[in-house]
Design a protein around this motif. Sequence first.
Motif, PDB file in Angstrom:
ATOM      1  N   ASN A   1     -38.354 -27.704  26.402  1.00 57.09           N
ATOM      2  CA  ASN A   1     -37.242 -27.302  27.265  1.00 57.09           C
ATOM      3  C   ASN A   1     -36.464 -28.489  27.827  1.00 57.09           C
ATOM      4  OD1 ASN A   1     -37.639 -24.404  27.171  1.00 57.09           O
ATOM      5  ND2 ASN A   1     -39.536 -24.781  28.290  1.00 57.09           N
ATOM      6  N   ASP A   2     -36.839 -29.722  27.437  1.00 57.37           N
ATOM      7  CA  ASP A   2     -36.093 -30.894  27.886  1.00 57.37           C
ATOM      8  C   ASP A   2     -34.660 -30.830  27.365  1.00 57.37           C
ATOM      9  OD1 ASP A   2     -38.262 -31.883  29.189  1.00 57.37           O
ATOM     10  OD2 ASP A   2     -38.826 -33.319  27.625  1.00 57.37           O
ATOM     11  N   PRO A   3     -33.697 -31.373  28.128  1.00 61.26           N
ATOM     12  CA  PRO A   3     -32.291 -31.368  27.667  1.00 61.26           C
ATOM     13  C   PRO A   3     -32.154 -32.114  26.332  1.00 61.26           C
ATOM     14  CG  PRO A   3     -32.434 -31.977  29.970  1.00 61.26           C
ATOM     15  CD  PRO A   3     -33.848 -31.985  29.464  1.00 61.26           C
ATOM     16  N   LEU A   4     -31.255 -31.614  25.478  1.00 59.24           N
ATOM     17  CA  LEU A   4     -30.966 -32.237  24.182  1.00 59.24           C
ATOM     18  C   LEU A   4     -29.458 -32.429  24.046  1.00 59.24           C
ATOM     19  CD1 LEU A   4     -33.381 -30.226  21.848  1.00 59.24           C
ATOM     20  CD2 LEU A   4     -33.588 -32.626  22.497  1.00 59.24           C
ATOM     21  N   PRO A   5     -29.018 -33.368  23.239  1.00 60.62           N
ATOM     22  CA  PRO A   5     -27.583 -33.639  23.104  1.00 60.62           C
ATOM     23  C   PRO A   5     -26.758 -32.414  22.702  1.00 60.62           C
ATOM     24  CG  PRO A   5     -28.854 -35.406  22.109  1.00 60.62           C
ATOM     25  CD  PRO A   5     -29.841 -34.349  22.490  1.00 60.62           C
TER      26      PRO A   5
END
Length: 817
Positions: free
Chosen positions: A4-8
């Motif tokens: 769930n970490d932010p991705l580009p």
Amino acid sequence: MNPNDPLPIDEALPRLLDALRAHGQAVLQAPPGAGKTTRVPLAMLEAGLVAGRILMLEPRRLAARTSAERMAETLGEPVGQTVGYRVRGEAKVSRATRIEVVTEGILTRMIQSDPGLDGIGALIFDEFHERSLNADLGLALALEIRGALRDDLMILVMSATLDAAPVAALMGDAPLITSEGRAFAVETRWLARPLPPRARLEPEMAALIVQALEECPEGGLLAFLPGEGEIRRVEAALAGRLPPDCTVRPLFGNMPFADQRAALAPQASGRKIVLATAIAETSLTLPDIRVVVDGGRSRRARFDPNSGMSRLVTERVTKAEAEQRRGRAGRVAPGTCYRLWTKGEEGGMAAFPPAEIEAADLTPLVLELALWGSAEGLAFLTPPNPGVMAEAQALLASLGALHQGRITDHGRALAALPLHPRLGHMLQMAGGGPDAATLAAVLAERDPVRGAPPDLNLRLAAIANPRGFEENHPFAVDRGVVERIKAEAKRLKRGEARSAFSPGQLAALAYPDRVALRRKGDAPRFILSGGKGAVMEAGTPLAGHRLMIATDLDGDAREARIRQAAPITEAELRALFGPQIAWVDVCDWSRREGKVIARRQERFGALVLDDRVWPDAPAEAVARAAFDGLRLLGVPWTPAAARLRARVVLCREEGSDLPDLTDAALMDSADWLLPYLSGLKTEGQLRALDLTEALRALIGWDGMQLLDRLTPSHFTTPLDRRIPIDYDGEAPGIALRLQEMFGVTQHPTVGPKSLPLRVTLLSPGGSPLQTTMDLPGFWTNTYDDVRKDMRGRYPRHPWPDDPRVADPTLRAKPRGT
């Protein structure tokens, strides 16, 4: 890394969803590592854009599995619930599945069985930049379905390195969404000097990996190699050279999934070294990699005309592939990329790899298009080559899969098999038993016993008993290839009954165009049933056989070397292809013997199984063969025929519609000459042929009347002799004795336009004295000088003072006068 970490890709998702909501189609361009594979399908599902299932296509099985697992992990579910996958031989889906990740060939099968794609609301073509044949076909079919049957079908094409604008145009100017992505800085290090020409890849890669580990003490290392063989050899070369905390993990497509998962999983302690094929370029997450070592080679499918199917070949990587590999070092932190080439060598690298449709065997594509019904109107990003398509259609027709361009029931059965149509045909005709399944797997795989003689039976023996084979032969068996062949044979098998066919007959079913018949002579040279020539290395056990099936050949276009073959007897060939073996009457010109050869031959394709003299060959057939010989020898222009042609040429230049008598026009059709070739069979007879009468017949009565009026064939002298007029020059000409023109005071002309003749005056001995187009002027200005020179040499011939009033003559004075 937390799923769930932010991705580009997150910043581009709103724009993408809006585009899909408004247009139902879009193209997403995002660099490797942006997160498009796992984020986009979930975002589409969460936004409620799709009523049915979302089907996402991946070019590789490993990518399909891992991306499905990653999305399921994001949802906190096991694979097979909301997110599932389907690959060849394995499926994890349920009634609850809303996102299904599949390999590209599965989509084609789904479309062919259900053109309406019932229950599917969206298609996502991931990693489209790899331009596989199945992806190109799948997109073409999907666009036709959307245009004709399902205007509600959502289509999304996702690509990392492809120039996406042409894809958007192909899709009717679909919206193009770009995600810039985010990557950490990667330092690139090249070789200081090029590798020696004979340097082997594996030791050089092993040395560079050791160097990279010493210079970069943190993070895992990912090394790119062409295939499993190179990976295993580099792994062996690294033994004893690595720090104790290093663990080597191979990663390639044919290894067990559990081992693939181990290569992808984070290392609990120490450093992980992943030796991977191009499978690790895209779609896979290797979170602990900080160093990339690129061997600069890639293995891709190319159509191999020598085997008749697509084969994997090793080629230099392109700039786009090298950049993707480099980016793997900067996914989670700054990294370093080592390249096994110099910086200067990059100038010679291609920008992008070619689309598979440009280089692959198109036989499977043609079969799929025939099953679909028509290729007209299908939108291919790269249209298939018409010539290659025609060759594929011819092959499918010979296999009985097509009839007059339409698919047969047999063709439908072949399309349903996960095999090249050649091998599918063999499997079907042999009843699907274990023998045919094993041979199909052997022919589709790389050679399990490299360096062995070309006998295919040796390979089958090695598959059946590898250890026993090695005990009785000085050749090593590649156990990895053997295991893959056995697994594939088990999957292909359709029954337990042993085949009634020999291995040679089975191979002939797959390669009816590769039946090889030994030519006469000591050298083992062969003619193939498809018409090409082949040769086998002298001294090999198969070289003495009269008939065999060449299942693999090298690339020589004139006479290919047979690299793999299976023997077959004539009785076995007749039992298999009896209806296709027929007697043919042959009447041809033999260039080698320089004469017409009339034979009755029993043939299978280009092979002559029996050959007998045809004594009563029809006269017209013999004449046509003689005409073919004349084409090779050239038109025999006798002086008379040449003069006739020259007259016709002059008339045609003046605008008449007389026939074209150039060599090319005359040799274009045989009908005009056949009646005049009766009984002529040898080169000598043809070279002595006088074409004059045949040409007069071709010109016709009216044409000859016109010709005689405009360009008479002869000039009548004052003595009533007919002298042929030569029209093959700047002006029509005659040659005759000077004394025969005595008394002529006007220059002779010819035809209605009174063309002046070029008159060559000869001595009594036949030597030219003067060529003139002004005879009165010759009598006045030049004759006296000629008379002075000639009367001493020819005293018995008249040399009057005034030739203008003398009588013409060809007589000489009696001796003594």
